[in-house]
Scaffold this active site. Structure first.
Site, PDB file in Angstrom:
ATOM      1  N   ASP A   1      -0.270   3.325 -14.828  1.00  0.00           N
ATOM      2  CA  ASP A   1      -0.164   1.859 -14.942  1.00  0.00           C
ATOM      3  C   ASP A   1      -0.956   1.317 -16.128  1.00  0.00           C
ATOM      4  OD1 ASP A   1       1.479   1.539 -12.761  1.00  0.00           O
ATOM      5  OD2 ASP A   1      -0.128   0.954 -11.378  1.00  0.00           O
TER       6      ASP A   1
ATOM      7  N   ARG B   1     -15.032  -4.981  -7.732  1.00  0.00           N
ATOM      8  CA  ARG B   1     -14.255  -5.841  -8.632  1.00  0.00           C
ATOM      9  C   ARG B   1     -15.094  -6.834  -9.420  1.00  0.00           C
ATOM     10  NH1 ARG B   1     -11.743  -1.726  -8.330  1.00  0.00           N
ATOM     11  NH2 ARG B   1      -9.667  -1.591  -7.415  1.00  0.00           N
TER      12      ARG B   1
HETATM   13  N1  ARG Z   1      -7.742  -3.190   1.314  1.00  0.00           N
HETATM   14  C1  ARG Z   1      -8.922  -2.926   0.568  1.00  0.00           C
HETATM   15  C2  ARG Z   1      -9.363  -4.163  -0.159  1.00  0.00           C
HETATM   16  O1  ARG Z   1      -8.596  -5.061  -0.339  1.00  0.00           O
HETATM   17  C3  ARG Z   1      -8.747  -1.754  -0.367  1.00  0.00           C
HETATM   18  C4  ARG Z   1      -7.824  -1.979  -1.504  1.00  0.00           C
HETATM   19  C5  ARG Z   1      -7.632  -0.738  -2.286  1.00  0.00           C
HETATM   20  N2  ARG Z   1      -7.077  -1.028  -3.548  1.00  0.00           N
HETATM   21  C6  ARG Z   1      -6.154  -0.306  -4.121  1.00  0.00           C
HETATM   22  N3  ARG Z   1      -5.761  -0.699  -5.289  1.00  0.00           N
HETATM   23  N4  ARG Z   1      -5.600   0.740  -3.542  1.00  0.00           N
HETATM   24  O2  ARG Z   1     -10.489  -4.257  -0.548  1.00  0.00           O
END
Ligand code: ARG
Length: 416
Positions: free
Chosen positions: A16, A96
């Site tokens: 990506d 993040r």
């Molecule tokens: N559901 C979790 C969150 O929103 C993990 C997300 C994982 N991200 C991913 N791009 N696979 O924090």
């Protein structure tokens, strides 16, 4: 000739974000600078930055952010007892805002006018990047190529081939995985059916609890003001402590979580997490708080911990509420220093002992041994008299509310 506009892309080295480099150049006319943060997902950063340059980036930054991530994002959230929906220790969500901060700093140094990330339009992560960037650098634009282009995986591979981009060789996995030092998340594929039990191939950090050593393991964790500082008596930096604890607890099958989660974007998703260290640390930290915090603070703090978890989940790390809660948490953690003994055994972690210089637990008050007891039993009568006064008054004047409880139990009696 005018200076080309520049964009700093959060680059993982995957398909990506590799395709994103060229897409940003060709479709949007950006000069692309990549930035890769090591937050403990165990990839070869040298390889990743080399690939960024080969794919067309004009510069490829990398930063080792593991210690900062643990000590400035994970540990404060541990001290706040932040567990989203009581289940998820927030590994992805906590990373993040840190990555956004790193991107913003590079963007400023490089005079870029945009940052970019590879999030899709369905998850929480796009919100977190966009909102964190808005808070830190409202002047920067945020571009999300994967959200904007209309390519599925086959078209992306096609685009990559047509542009001479190496397609990273990863073995085909049905899962979408994100990992950092605080935890690993696994979603999609067969896991989309919430009735389907996860198969062994889902897990990478934890052994099957049935296969864990029968004898288990006793460990100890030391805390200072709510922050973990020692493991088995050895003083360690946050990143080293968490890395070691992930290995120890993972080997005992601890840290598997299966949760149907409410995403910020309105959908429920079924998530599997592996977070051995985070689970053990939360257990230990709470055990120490039960010893050192007063009842009212302990109770309110649990509720505000839920707020902390929600705001982190929602990407609001750089907002006012987090600063305000952090100030509250800091005051509460003043006495939270001491040691916790934990038994790791076949998927479970249990508290085996706890001690703290500032412990509010007093044996001479708690004991049932009359000879050592200093608790004033006679004071209880007056206390209860006043404590029960409102109920007694209400019952006298407005009638007892006891009739609202329908008690229809069959009674037995024996008489002499
Ligand atoms: N559901 C979790 C969150 O929103 C993990 C997300 C994982 N991200 C991913 N791009 N696979 O924090």
């Amino acid at each position: 000739m005018s200076k080309p506009k520049r964009c700093v892309l959060a680059y993982s080295g995957g398909l990506d974000t590799s395709v994103s480099i060229r897409w940003l150049q060709e479709r949007l006319g950006y000069e692309v600078i990549t930035c890769t943060a090591d937050i403990g997902e165990a990839k070869n950063i040298e390889e990743v930055t080399d690939r960024a340059l080969r794919t067309g980036a004009v510069a490829a930054y990398s930063v080792d952010a593991r210690r900062l991530f643990v000590e400035e994002f994970c540990f404060p959230s541990l001290a706040a007892s932040a567990m989203y929906e009581g289940a998820y220790p927030l590994a992805t969500a906590l990373a993040r805002p840190l990555i956004a901060k790193i991107l913003v700093d590079v963007a400023r140094d490089e005079g870029a006018e945009a940052i970019a990330h590879g999030c899709t339009g369905k998850g929480n992560d796009q919100v977190r990047f966009d909102v964190a960037t808005a808070a830190l650098a409202p002047e920067l634009e945020v571009v999300a190529p994967v959200r904007d282009w209309e390519m599925g995986r086959p078209q992306e591979i096609e685009f990559a081939r047509a542009h001479g981009i190496e397609v990273p060789v990863t073995q085909e996995s049905p899962y979408s995985v994100d990992a950092n030092i605080w935890g690993r998340s696994i979603e999609a594929g067969p896991l989309e059916d919430p009735w389907q039990e996860p198969t062994p191939d889902v897990f990478a950090w934890t052994v099957d609890p049935h296969a864990a050593p029968e004898e288990g393991l006793l460990i100890s964790l030391g805390f200072e003001h709510g922050i973990p500082v020692t493991l088995d008596g050895e003083r360690l930096t946050g990143d080293v402590l968490v890395t070691r604890l992930n290995a120890l607890a993972g080997a005992h099958g601890i840290g598997r979580i299966d949760h149907v989660e409410n995403r910020l974007v309105g959908i429920k998703s079924r998530e599997i997490y592996e977070a051995p260290a985070a689970i053990v640390l939360h257990t230990a930290h709470t055990a120490l708080e039960t010893l050192t915090l007063g009842r009212d603070v302990f109770h309110l703090k649990r509720r505000l911990g839920d707020e902390w978890a929600r705001l982190v989940y929602d990407g609001l790390w750089f907002g006012q509420l987090r600063s305000a809660l952090a100030a509250f948490v800091a005051v509460t953690q003043e006495p939270v220093s001491g040691e916790v003994k934990l038994r790791l055994w076949r998927g479970t972690v249990s508290v085996a002992g706890r001690r703290a210089p500032g412990s509010l637990y007093r044996e001479e008050l708690a004991t049932y041994d009359r000879r050592q007891d200093t608790f004033d039993h006679s004071a209880a009568r007056g206390f209860i008299e006043l404590f029960g006064l409102p109920l007694r008054t209400q019952a006298r004047i407005q009638g007892a509310l006891e009739d609202s409880v329908p008690l229809s139990l069959e009674r037995k009696v024996k008489r002499r």
